[in-house]
Enzyme design. Structure first.
Site, PDB file in Angstrom:
ATOM      1  N   GLU A  34     -21.158  -6.187  12.772  1.00 30.81           N
ATOM      2  CA  GLU A  34     -20.726  -4.722  12.770  1.00 30.81           C
ATOM      3  C   GLU A  34     -19.278  -4.268  12.553  1.00 30.81           C
ATOM      4  OE1 GLU A  34     -22.460  -2.162  12.374  1.00 30.81           O
ATOM      5  OE2 GLU A  34     -24.642  -3.457  12.396  1.00 30.81           O
ATOM      6  N   TYR A 117     -20.429   5.054  16.065  1.00 31.69           N
ATOM      7  CA  TYR A 117     -21.298   4.117  15.204  1.00 31.69           C
ATOM      8  C   TYR A 117     -21.594   2.769  15.515  1.00 31.69           C
ATOM      9  CZ  TYR A 117     -23.044   0.832  11.946  1.00 31.69           C
ATOM     10  OH  TYR A 117     -23.999  -0.073  11.552  1.00 31.69           O
ATOM     11  N   ASP A 135     -24.123   5.959  10.302  1.00 25.44           N
ATOM     12  CA  ASP A 135     -22.895   5.419   9.155  1.00 25.44           C
ATOM     13  C   ASP A 135     -23.070   6.375   8.037  1.00 25.44           C
ATOM     14  OD1 ASP A 135     -25.123   4.605   8.240  1.00 25.44           O
ATOM     15  OD2 ASP A 135     -24.114   2.895   7.167  1.00 25.44           O
ATOM     16  N   CYS A 205     -38.356  14.726   0.478  1.00 26.93           N
ATOM     17  CA  CYS A 205     -37.120  14.849   0.142  1.00 26.93           C
ATOM     18  C   CYS A 205     -36.558  16.472  -0.196  1.00 26.93           C
ATOM     19  CB  CYS A 205     -36.319  13.863  -0.673  1.00 26.93           C
ATOM     20  SG  CYS A 205     -34.486  13.920  -0.677  1.00 26.93           S
TER      21      CYS A 205
END
Length: 364
Positions: A34, A117, A135, A205
DNA sequence: TACACGTGGAC
DNA sequence: TGTCCAAGTGT
């Protein structure tokens, strides 16, 4: 489970990228990945991750490591403060958390370099905590999925996207769900050429329905970046050359460079500017010799053209007895063959490689 | 809020 | 060649 969450997790179960920090990875491995993945794409990270884990297989090893060794392994990856913060985080875990990485978001946030995050990503992926890690990929996916019109970076937009992520989280599999959104963003819902044809979510969407996929997410215009002229010295003493360590907190903090600085309008020439910079930084007079290469480079917020010159100390000058109060504290005279051991940014590494080649030619 | 902070790849 | 952008954080 909501309709699109099921579609997404089914897609992920079939299409998840195979990555070394997934499946059977330790919390430490997730931590390292990360940090490396902050503002950096998977393909760039992979070789660095493998080398880093080989050098530091566990958190104790990293905590005990020398900072310069950590920076050297990070060389080329950029944003070197991440390496310093990862190192500091490992040490803080040893000191304050009994050597065990915290397993919840709130405690993870106490580690340097771990923000909202990264804390949520580690908590959800390594420990299964039901928190949304938001993110850039996920903000883009949700901005399109729900046709969020506001620009990224604006408070209202960010609040909206955070809420959408938190409300939509698949709480049974938070780590997989977060990574499914990131994989979708990185491989299908791309910034410029989204592949709606192969998207598992195109039917739900809103941006797709409204023809707004290409327009979302909206972004704030970026400021133009200035272009600087830099002069730097390859200062020679016998076979050795001088390098200086940059101050932490600055650009390339903790890394080594060939000393020099910004050319000013008041400088009569590049050679004169270099003499001025070396006097300010090192407190010595130099003779500037032949040009040693021109290097163009783009950083995030400015571009440079760096002119390097061979140089020597003037007779009678010594770094042990500088004039005035030089700005640079840490210096090293180094044989060309040893330059590889010092962590450097891209441009200084290129100069160092030329010094090494130059030296091997002269040695013949 | 806005800016500093690296580098490489895509187009 | 120039521009955009990438698994963000700290100040």
């Amino acid at each position: 489970m909501g309709q699109f969450q099921k579609r997404l997790i089914d897609w992920y179960d079939k299409n998840a990228r195979v990555l070394p920090w997934r499946s059977s990875a330790s919390p430490y491995q997730v931590l390292v990945s990360e940090f490396m993945l902050q503002q950096t794409q998977v393909d760039t990270v992979l070789p660095y991750y493998e080398r880093f884990l080989e050098a530091f297989p566990n958190l104790e090893g990293l905590a005990a490591a020398d900072e310069q060794e950590v920076l050297k392994l990070w060389e080329g990856l950029g944003y070197y403060r991440r390496a310093l913060n990862l190192h500091r985080s490992a040490r803080k875990v040893v000191e304050c958390f009994d050597g065990k990485l915290p397993s919840n978001r709130d405690d993870l946030l106490k580690l340097p370099g771990v923000g909202p995050y990264t804390a949520a990503a580690i908590a959800s992926i390594a420990f299964g905590e039901a928190v949304a890690a938001v993110d850039g990929n996920i903000r883009r996916v949700y901005a399109r999925l729900f046709a969020v019109e506001g620009a990224l970076g604006e408070k209202d937009t960010e609040t909206k996207l955070q809420s959408l992520a938190a409300d939509s989280l698949l709480r049974e599999r938070p780590g997989d769900y977060n990574q499914a959104l990131m994989d979708l963003g990185a491989t299908v819902c791309l910034p410029r050429k989204p592949m709606c044809d192969s998207c598992p979510l195109f039917e739900v969407c809103l941006a797709f329905q409204k023809g707004l996929v290409a327009a979302l997410p909206r972004r704030k215009p970026k400021p133009k970046v200035p272009h600087l002229t830099i002069v730097a010295a390859v200062l020679q003493d016998g076979e050795k050359v001088l390098i200086a360590q940059r101050a932490k907190g600055d650009l390339l903090g903790g890394m080594w460079e060939f000393p020099g600085g910004k050319l000013e309008k008041s400088d009569a020439s590049m050679e004169a500017g270099l003499k001025r910079e070396i006097m300010e930084e090192l407190g010595v007079l130099i003779d500037v010799g032949e040009p040693f290469g021109v290097y163009k480079h783009a950083y995030t917020h400015y571009k440079i053209t760096l002119h390097a010159f061979l140089a020597r100390l003037k007779a009678g000058e010594s770094l042990d007895k500088p004039h005035g109060e030089p700005e640079t504290e840490v210096l090293a005279w180094v044989l060309p063959g040893d330059l590889i051991n010092y962590p450097m940014g891209k441009v200084d590494r290129l100069i160092a490689e030329k010094v090494i080649a130059h030296n091997s030619i002269n040695a013949q």
